[in-house]
Write an enzyme that holds these catalytic residues in place. Structure first.
Site, mmCIF file in Angstrom:
data_model
loop_
_atom_site.group_PDB
_atom_site.id
_atom_site.type_symbol
_atom_site.label_atom_id
_atom_site.label_comp_id
_atom_site.label_asym_id
_atom_site.label_seq_id
_atom_site.Cartn_x
_atom_site.Cartn_y
_atom_site.Cartn_z
ATOM 1 C CG HIS A 27 -3.905 -3.979 -6.697
ATOM 2 N ND1 HIS A 27 -3.173 -3.310 -7.650
ATOM 3 C CD2 HIS A 27 -3.280 -3.736 -5.519
ATOM 4 C CE1 HIS A 27 -2.137 -2.720 -7.080
ATOM 5 N NE2 HIS A 27 -2.190 -2.962 -5.781
ATOM 6 C CD GLU B 99 0.720 0.465 -7.709
ATOM 7 O OE1 GLU B 99 0.655 1.050 -8.811
ATOM 8 O OE2 GLU B 99 0.475 -0.740 -7.558
ATOM 9 N N GLY C 18 0.825 -1.199 0.000
ATOM 10 C CA GLY C 18 0.000 0.000 0.000
ATOM 11 C C GLY C 18 0.859 1.249 0.000
HETATM 12 ZN ZN LIG Z 1 -1.032 -2.107 -4.345
#
Ligand SMILES: [Zn+2]
Length: 203
Positions: free
Chosen positions: A162, A80, A30
């Site tokens: 995901h 990300e 995350g």
């Molecule tokens: Zn992720």
């Protein structure tokens, strides 16, 4: 030398710890980012591959959204970053983004099942159903583009196979959305074990 981004780094660091303490992320999974208060074209973001229990405030990465390059930072940003950049570029009102693999939301994501408003709190927090974005691989711009479509004008979306992405006009709003979403996903999945839940009428 004084760190001109110290405040932005602290904001992201302290909320990353809260995200971890709330059980929404494990290890280094995350990520979270927020626009720097006096320069919305710059964000502070959690670093890649550093677990939350070992993360320090000065490891939060500062990134120029236009170039994607980091500024005055020791670490590399989360992988990300491309998804975060797409969302910030297309949604100028968004000040912060939280991305988690929280367990109940991720269960919905592998079922590719939207999260409808089954509790009153969800109508207030999200306005209606949280949709599932089309699948795209991690660390791609496509993940961001698909997330944008699923977000619409809501503050959360499920990322297929995901996890989720939550956005807000402040870092605490984005984090609170992720916390509320995980609690609602848990309740929804529990109710599906027993029968067919009633879904509230949405605005
Ligand atoms: Zn992720």
């Amino acid at each position: 030398m004084r760190d001109r981004f110290a405040e932005a780094r602290y904001e992201v660091f302290s909320h990353a710890r809260k995200m971890w303490e709330a059980g929404l992320v494990a290890g280094s999974s995350g990520n979270l980012s927020a626009r720097v208060a006096d320069d919305p074209s710059v964000i502070a973001m959690t670093p890649t591959s550093i677990s939350y229990d070992e993360m320090a405030g000065n490891q939060i990465v500062i990134v120029d959204l236009l170039t994607g390059s980091s500024i005055e930072s020791r670490e590399a940003p989360s992988c990300e970053l491309p998804m975060h950049r797409v969302i910030y570029r297309e949604l100028p009102h968004v000040s912060a983004i939280v991305h988690t693999h929280s367990p109940f939301v991720t269960t919905l994501s592998i079922l590719r099942r939207p999260l409808p408003p089954v509790i009153d709190e969800m109508l207030q927090a999200f306005g209606g159903t949280i949709e599932v974005a089309d699948y795209a691989a991690s660390a791609t711009e496509d993940l961001g583009r698909n997330a944008l479509r699923a977000l619409g004008n809501r503050t959360a979306a499920i990322l297929a196979n995901h996890g989720n992405v939550c956005v807000g006009t402040s870092i605490s709003a984005a984090l609170n959305a992720a916390i509320a979403m995980e609690a609602a996903a848990r309740i929804y999945l529990q109710s599906l074990q027993v029968g067919e839940p009633f879904v509230l009428r949405q605005s």
